[in-house]
Design a protein around this motif. Sequence first.
Motif, PDB file in Angstrom:
ATOM      1  N   UNK A 127       0.808  -1.217   0.000  1.00  0.00           N
ATOM      2  CA  UNK A 127       0.000   0.000   0.000  1.00  0.00           C
ATOM      3  C   UNK A 127       0.845   1.274   0.000  1.00  0.00           C
ATOM      4  N   UNK A 128       2.080   1.149  -0.500  1.00  0.00           N
ATOM      5  CA  UNK A 128       2.956   2.321  -0.590  1.00  0.00           C
ATOM      6  C   UNK A 128       2.340   3.370  -1.516  1.00  0.00           C
ATOM      7  N   UNK A 129       2.560   4.634  -1.186  1.00  0.00           N
ATOM      8  CA  UNK A 129       2.137   5.712  -2.066  1.00  0.00           C
ATOM      9  C   UNK A 129       2.915   5.620  -3.368  1.00  0.00           C
ATOM     10  N   UNK A 130       2.200   5.606  -4.498  1.00  0.00           N
ATOM     11  CA  UNK A 130       2.812   5.452  -5.816  1.00  0.00           C
ATOM     12  C   UNK A 130       2.608   6.738  -6.613  1.00  0.00           C
ATOM     13  N   UNK A 147      -4.565  12.360  -0.383  1.00  0.00           N
ATOM     14  CA  UNK A 147      -3.916  11.161   0.144  1.00  0.00           C
ATOM     15  C   UNK A 147      -3.992  11.170   1.665  1.00  0.00           C
ATOM     16  N   UNK A 148      -3.721  10.010   2.256  1.00  0.00           N
ATOM     17  CA  UNK A 148      -3.627   9.901   3.711  1.00  0.00           C
ATOM     18  C   UNK A 148      -2.225   9.425   4.065  1.00  0.00           C
ATOM     19  N   UNK A 149      -1.676   9.943   5.156  1.00  0.00           N
ATOM     20  CA  UNK A 149      -0.325   9.589   5.584  1.00  0.00           C
ATOM     21  C   UNK A 149      -0.213   9.748   7.104  1.00  0.00           C
ATOM     22  N   UNK A 178      -4.018  17.574  -0.784  1.00  0.00           N
ATOM     23  CA  UNK A 178      -4.572  17.502   0.567  1.00  0.00           C
ATOM     24  C   UNK A 178      -4.085  16.209   1.210  1.00  0.00           C
ATOM     25  N   UNK A 179      -3.417  16.327   2.361  1.00  0.00           N
ATOM     26  CA  UNK A 179      -2.875  15.166   3.068  1.00  0.00           C
ATOM     27  C   UNK A 179      -3.545  15.063   4.432  1.00  0.00           C
ATOM     28  N   UNK A 180      -4.307  13.988   4.625  1.00  0.00           N
ATOM     29  CA  UNK A 180      -4.884  13.674   5.935  1.00  0.00           C
ATOM     30  C   UNK A 180      -3.786  12.999   6.746  1.00  0.00           C
TER      31      UNK A 180
END
Length: 285
Positions: A127-130, A147-149, A178-180
């Motif tokens: 599930x790595x960010x690609x 994205x969520x991080x 936007x990063x949650x």
Amino acid sequence: MTRAMASEYMHWAKTRSAARYNLAVSGVPDATLRDLPVSLDDLALTTPGSYGYPPLQERLARRLGVGTDRVVAAAGTSGANYLALDALLAPGDEVLIEEPTYELLVRAAEHLGARVRRFARRAEDGFALDPAAAGRAATRDTRLIVITNLHNPSGALAGEDALREVQAVARGVGARVLVDEVYLETLYDTRPWRTACHLGPEFVATSSLTKAYGVSGLRCGWIVAEPAVAERLWRVFDLMAATGAHPAERLSVIALDHLDRLAVRPRALLAANHALWRGFLQGRR
């Protein structure tokens, strides 16, 4: 285009999620007032209308390493995400959202009339960010990438190199990111980490104390953005309320001053929760 008017996930989580192993919650035990040095003298019911309670704004800015003019207080991360989506998207705008992700991000964007496109975070890649997948899915109409991080629901961490690559995708099409970041707070022992907003003006980040510290009832959430975007967010907030819930604001200041007390309880439980989610998602492949 039909607007989403509800979240089936949230309805299920509120009405049907009682279970021994409950994947609908963070797994952090609820804190109580006994966990903090609080007296009735610390509280007040009202405060003059303003854009943020100054002591809370100052605590959040200091924690995040930014100026107070970049911080917008919000009602938890869900409230922060909705406010950010509302301020950054117009009806008909295209928004690119990772898959899988937290369902409310998709439903809120649909509710606001955005056109949702998805890009994959694959189980076989942990599930790595690609960023390449985001780049392939982005179009010249994309106004926002979401994205969520840490990734919600797998817990995968996206490093700054990957975030910078997504930033380049956004910059190439004139979009924001936007990063949650609500689960970043659960990296208790692996600081220093920093909000994605330190990487550049394309980023808008949201978070709260809920997932890491068990103080959901305080609704201590926030958005970090460039000052001009933060001002726009405050003006959208004008449509929702004149002030925040002041007792919760004052309790949030005390919580932020004593996070070491709140962090003792939940660490092992969160690790187990993320392991359960990864196993569940791997089993669905």
